[in-house]
Motif scaffolding. Structure first.
Motif, PDB file in Angstrom:
ATOM      1  N   MET A 163       5.614  13.020   8.513  1.00 59.16           N
ATOM      2  CA  MET A 163       4.826  14.184   8.915  1.00 59.16           C
ATOM      3  C   MET A 163       3.596  14.284   8.019  1.00 59.16           C
ATOM      4  O   MET A 163       3.693  14.202   6.802  1.00 59.16           O
ATOM      5  N   LEU A 164       2.401  14.447   8.638  1.00 55.90           N
ATOM      6  CA  LEU A 164       1.188  14.502   7.842  1.00 55.90           C
ATOM      7  C   LEU A 164       1.113  15.799   7.050  1.00 55.90           C
ATOM      8  O   LEU A 164       1.492  16.866   7.521  1.00 55.90           O
ATOM      9  N   ASN A 165       0.601  15.694   5.831  1.00 54.50           N
ATOM     10  CA  ASN A 165       0.443  16.849   4.958  1.00 54.50           C
ATOM     11  C   ASN A 165      -0.683  17.732   5.487  1.00 54.50           C
ATOM     12  O   ASN A 165      -1.780  17.253   5.724  1.00 54.50           O
ATOM     13  N   GLY A 190      -4.727   0.983   7.705  1.00 53.51           N
ATOM     14  CA  GLY A 190      -4.773   1.375   6.297  1.00 53.51           C
ATOM     15  C   GLY A 190      -3.394   1.606   5.707  1.00 53.51           C
ATOM     16  O   GLY A 190      -3.151   1.321   4.526  1.00 53.51           O
ATOM     17  N   LEU A 191      -2.481   2.099   6.534  1.00 54.80           N
ATOM     18  CA  LEU A 191      -1.111   2.327   6.068  1.00 54.80           C
ATOM     19  C   LEU A 191      -0.385   1.014   5.813  1.00 54.80           C
ATOM     20  O   LEU A 191       0.363   0.890   4.835  1.00 54.80           O
ATOM     21  N   THR A 192      -0.610   0.025   6.676  1.00 49.77           N
ATOM     22  CA  THR A 192       0.051  -1.271   6.471  1.00 49.77           C
ATOM     23  C   THR A 192      -0.496  -1.977   5.234  1.00 49.77           C
ATOM     24  O   THR A 192       0.245  -2.658   4.530  1.00 49.77           O
ATOM     25  N   VAL A 193      -1.817  -1.789   4.987  1.00 47.65           N
ATOM     26  CA  VAL A 193      -2.400  -2.361   3.766  1.00 47.65           C
ATOM     27  C   VAL A 193      -1.748  -1.761   2.532  1.00 47.65           C
ATOM     28  O   VAL A 193      -1.556  -2.437   1.515  1.00 47.65           O
ATOM     29  N   LYS A 194      -1.366  -0.491   2.626  1.00 48.93           N
ATOM     30  CA  LYS A 194      -0.685   0.178   1.513  1.00 48.93           C
ATOM     31  C   LYS A 194       0.813  -0.121   1.485  1.00 48.93           C
ATOM     32  O   LYS A 194       1.565   0.498   0.732  1.00 48.93           O
ATOM     33  N   ARG A 195       1.245  -1.046   2.348  1.00 50.85           N
ATOM     34  CA  ARG A 195       2.636  -1.499   2.407  1.00 50.85           C
ATOM     35  C   ARG A 195       3.602  -0.397   2.830  1.00 50.85           C
ATOM     36  O   ARG A 195       4.759  -0.374   2.411  1.00 50.85           O
ATOM     37  N   ALA A 252       4.543   3.674   9.477  1.00 50.88           N
ATOM     38  CA  ALA A 252       3.106   3.566   9.739  1.00 50.88           C
ATOM     39  C   ALA A 252       2.810   3.840  11.213  1.00 50.88           C
ATOM     40  O   ALA A 252       1.851   4.551  11.549  1.00 50.88           O
ATOM     41  N   HIS A 253       3.646   3.302  12.091  1.00 48.85           N
ATOM     42  CA  HIS A 253       3.454   3.491  13.525  1.00 48.85           C
ATOM     43  C   HIS A 253       3.645   4.967  13.903  1.00 48.85           C
ATOM     44  O   HIS A 253       2.863   5.526  14.686  1.00 48.85           O
ATOM     45  N   ALA A 254       4.648   5.615  13.320  1.00 52.87           N
ATOM     46  CA  ALA A 254       4.912   7.027  13.622  1.00 52.87           C
ATOM     47  C   ALA A 254       3.766   7.911  13.149  1.00 52.87           C
ATOM     48  O   ALA A 254       3.332   8.832  13.866  1.00 52.87           O
ATOM     49  N   ARG A 255       3.250   7.634  11.947  1.00 47.93           N
ATOM     50  CA  ARG A 255       2.130   8.420  11.433  1.00 47.93           C
ATOM     51  C   ARG A 255       0.868   8.168  12.240  1.00 47.93           C
ATOM     52  O   ARG A 255       0.058   9.089  12.465  1.00 47.93           O
ATOM     53  N   ILE A 300      -7.524  10.147   8.672  1.00 47.98           N
ATOM     54  CA  ILE A 300      -6.670  11.271   8.262  1.00 47.98           C
ATOM     55  C   ILE A 300      -5.217  10.865   8.064  1.00 47.98           C
ATOM     56  O   ILE A 300      -4.489  11.538   7.323  1.00 47.98           O
ATOM     57  N   VAL A 301      -4.745   9.764   8.694  1.00 46.78           N
ATOM     58  CA  VAL A 301      -3.346   9.371   8.491  1.00 46.78           C
ATOM     59  C   VAL A 301      -3.100   8.898   7.066  1.00 46.78           C
ATOM     60  O   VAL A 301      -1.956   8.857   6.610  1.00 46.78           O
ATOM     61  N   LEU A 302      -4.171   8.565   6.346  1.00 48.14           N
ATOM     62  CA  LEU A 302      -4.025   8.155   4.947  1.00 48.14           C
ATOM     63  C   LEU A 302      -3.841   9.355   4.023  1.00 48.14           C
ATOM     64  O   LEU A 302      -3.640   9.184   2.823  1.00 48.14           O
ATOM     65  N   GLU A 303      -3.925  10.562   4.605  1.00 46.31           N
ATOM     66  CA  GLU A 303      -3.764  11.807   3.850  1.00 46.31           C
ATOM     67  C   GLU A 303      -4.669  11.836   2.618  1.00 46.31           C
ATOM     68  O   GLU A 303      -4.212  11.991   1.483  1.00 46.31           O
TER      69      GLU A 303
END
Length: 364
Positions: free
Chosen positions: A1-3, A105-110, A116-119, A154-157
């Motif tokens: 869930m996004l902040n 960007g989420l996959t790059v952050k591992r 990552a897909h859900a976000r 924005i998914v990177l919060e």
């Protein structure tokens, strides 16, 4: 869930940026409060994009300190700053699907693939693109591609969302629609956002505060209303909304207001202030009153240009005050080019700004 809680503040303490012998940013102090959208506005080469890149960590400060969320990030690279940037070119990967672009960007952050897909799906839903995940960028409109770029950011919060001329590739009607969406997303998520544009209407529409820049420094900052109604100088008055700047002389101050000499007439302005001496009367086009008969405080003029635009009629009037641009409602009495008229204005609504000596004026 996004902040969805407010993110970090941004603070510049005496920040300077030089490229060799060129000073791209003069000593700059600024504070951006958490959860607000602040726009850096100004003409090309004024330093606004340099300021944005300094926040992002894409440029390093020559002098001074940069703090994000109270932490000194002056010497941190972009990788270690909690910021995300939305570029004017969208910068989407054409061979990736929309969902893959948003999750990149989420996959790059591992981040695990499922998370990552859900976000990414949640991010798409926030920008109104639920169900578009399997499409390629080429299958989307320009406005949709820009919303994908916003979702990816924005998914990177991030603590701070940076937007660099994000609407410049869109047509005028779509720009209005997308800027409203960006503003709604920013407010809904409580994001701290720094927005760069040269379009003053765009800046006024989306901003909590506007920082107007010129010649690598700050010319004035404040709310859109502050800048429009209380410009600090001729540049701000002319840059924030259309304005007729009419040369005048401030001759006195009294209980009833400021007395000026304008076009050979003496007028008292109850709500305008300026030091004694040369000044400019800030007359907005919608404040101009046009009539066929003279009234107290009016000036003889001739209509030199007239254009009916549906929602308004535009006129250029030639007078002893110089050329005056006026905008009136479509239902007002029409005038034709060559008509002799009189122009006036509500003295309680206009403002004065001091005139800067020629050798002190800021150049574009």
């Amino acid at each position: 869930m996004l902040n969805k809680t407010p993110k970090g503040s941004v603070r510049f303490e005496g920040v300077v940026k030089r490229f060799g012998e060129v000073t791209a940013l003069k000593p700059l102090d600024l504070d951006i409060a958490p959860g607000t959208l602040v726009t850096l506005l100004g003409p090309s080469g004024c330093g606004k994009t340099t300021t944005l890149r300094l926040i992002a960590g894409l440029e390093s400060a020559t002098e001074g300190r940069i703090l994000i969320g109270g932490h000194d990030v002056t010497h941190l690279s972009a990788t270690y700053r909690k910021v995300s940037m939305v570029f004017q070119s969208y910068a989407l990967f054409p061979h990736m699907t929309v969902i893959e672009n948003v999750a990149y960007g989420l996959t790059v952050k591992r981040i695990p693939k499922a998370e990552a897909h859900a976000r990414a799906e949640e991010g798409l839903e926030m920008v109104g693109l639920k169900g578009f995940g399997k499409r390629l960028p080429s299958e989307l409109s320009g406005g949709q591609q820009q919303r994908v770029a916003v979702a990816r950011a924005i998914v990177l919060e991030p603590e701070v969302l940076l937007l660099d001329e994000p609407l410049s590739n869109l047509d005028a009607k779509l720009r209005r629609h997308v800027r409203e969406e960006i503003r709604q997303i920013q407010q809904r998520l409580g994001l701290t956002a720094v927005y760069v544009t040269h379009d003053q209407e765009e800046a006024m529409a989306v901003s909590d505060r506007i920082i107007v820049m010129k010649n690598a420094g700050i010319a004035q900052e404040g709310t859109p209303r502050d800048l429009y109604e209380r410009p600090a100088n001729e540049f701000i008055a002319d840059f924030i909304g259309d304005a007729n700047l009419l040369p005048c002389e401030v001759s006195g101050h009294g209980d009833s207001g400021t007395t000026i000499r304008l076009g050979g007439e003496s007028l008292t302005l109850p709500n305008a202030e300026a030091p004694l001496g040369s000044a400019a009367l800030v007359l907005r086009p919608h404040q101009v009153r046009i009539s066929r008969v003279p009234a107290p405080g009016s000036f003889a003029a001739e209509v030199s240009y007239a254009a009916y635009l549906g929602n308004q009629i535009q006129y250029t009037l030639t007078s002893a005050l110089g050329e005056v641009f006026a905008v009136v409602p479509p239902g007002a009495e029409p005038f034709a080019v060559g008509d002799s008229v009189f122009l006036g204005f509500p003295s309680a609504e206009v403002q004065l700004v001091p005139v800067v000596a020629t050798d002190q004026r800021m150049t574009t």
